[in-house]
Scaffold this active site. Sequence first.
Site, short mmCIF file in Angstrom:
data_model
loop_
_atom_site.label_atom_id
_atom_site.label_comp_id
_atom_site.label_asym_id
_atom_site.label_seq_id
_atom_site.Cartn_x
_atom_site.Cartn_y
_atom_site.Cartn_z
N CYS A 1 -1.83 9.25 2.32
CA CYS A 1 -1.56 8.76 0.97
C CYS A 1 -2.72 9.05 0.00
O CYS A 1 -2.50 9.21 -1.20
CB CYS A 1 -1.26 7.27 1.00
SG CYS A 1 -2.57 6.26 1.73
N GLU B 1 0.88 -1.17 0.00
CA GLU B 1 0.00 0.00 0.00
C GLU B 1 0.91 1.22 0.00
O GLU B 1 1.51 1.57 1.01
CB GLU B 1 -0.91 -0.02 1.23
CG GLU B 1 -1.83 -1.23 1.31
CD GLU B 1 -2.86 -1.28 0.20
OE1 GLU B 1 -3.12 -0.23 -0.43
OE2 GLU B 1 -3.42 -2.36 -0.05
#
Length: 485
Positions: A287, A253
Amino acid sequence: MSFFTDLAHQYIDGEWRPGKGSWDIIDFNPFNGEKLASIPVATAEEVDQAYRAAARAQQAWADTNPYARRTVLEKALRIVEEREPEIAEAIIAELGGTHLKAGFELHLAKEFLREAIQLALRPAGQILPSPTEGKENRVYRVPVGVVGVISPFNFPFLLSLKSVAPALALGNAVVLKPHQNTPICGGTLLAKVFEDAGLPAGLLNVVVTDIAEIGDTLLEHPVPQVISFTGSDKVGRHVATVCAANLKRVVLELGGNSALIVLDDADVDYAVDAAVFSRYVHQGQVCMAANRILIDRSIEAEFTEKFVARVAALTVGDPADPATQIGPLINSSQAESISRLVDETVESGATALLHGRADGNLVSPSVLTGLPADSPVLQQEIFGPVALLIPFDGEDEAVRIANDTPYGLSGAVHTGNIERGVRVGQRIHTGMIHINDGTIHDEPIVPFGGEKSSGLGRLNGESMVEAFTTQKWISVQHGRSQFPF
């Protein structure tokens, strides 16, 4: 703070102990510089001990009735609920999260724990037909064994828990390495929660260390079968390369450069609300944050005026103050990097509608527009409070700009026509996109992950079963096979 010093240890095979490395990781409060804890680093030998302990404990845990495994996770959830104020204070102190951010992280952490409780009972086998007479094919879903988890500094408690809890629920053991800036919230705090919940020794080990001490030991070690990494794409590529060379599965991720697109028929005031939150929550250290805000030229002036006014009114300061909306960046290196990025982008031709300045690790928000088409900042993840406003003419140009990035994590489309938004969203090369909402979302049962340089694989829901289990085929011949010799 005794909370931090009490947890400033390695946790290996059910024992709290100091690391054997020759230097310490110092845990600082990023707002005021207060030393929270000093932790002697774990050595490569201790990483080996952690993995060996995990391997010894894992088989008995896999053989444990899943209802019993579920009970441990239920106790962990109750502990988090009971200690929520204390954990929130730790998030504020260790990573500079605001009260809003700490509440947001803990809400999601509890939701993911609830889903992990259900995951314990989720794996199901199959019986498949065979072309061979008398044969029965059984396909079992079994734990992978030991999982290595490497977590980031921005949502350390949540993003460590997000891999650790499902891996444990599914019958695996775990070795967790938290980010060196958040060793407590991302590491030993979880160890304490699960220890108090009755998790048997060896099933969760936490090693507080750094690549300068252990190199690639955490990745190359023969015990772990899966590495779950959350962090930058630069480090993610290295993790993927090392794991591929050692035939290990990875779940990555990674970073993002998400676009929030405001079409000409959007509710401008609502889009401004979504964009301000999507760009500036937790100082932009997310993110999924909306790095790029794309606005149809027909509403650019109205949107820009309202957006800049909202951003200028954000309160920057001490994250312990409930009124604060923008707290510190995680460390001085990040603060200096963001300030330098803004200065260089303006020098290269962009216009600063707001030019944020650094005061220690506090960096006030910037809003940049008029960026040259070849500006490097358009292609990168900005892990700080900087918004890029980019006008476009029509859907096709919006899609082209949104896709003009090596990343593909999240995004959003604002429009008065839901199906129009869905059609535009389908054209964006990203793992997740949200219509008439912000770019920052994570839900326990919905697949989470990115495309391109934003990662490999998915987490959440059934994706957790795929990530942390494997399939085993056992055939049974009820008759007699015929062999050719």
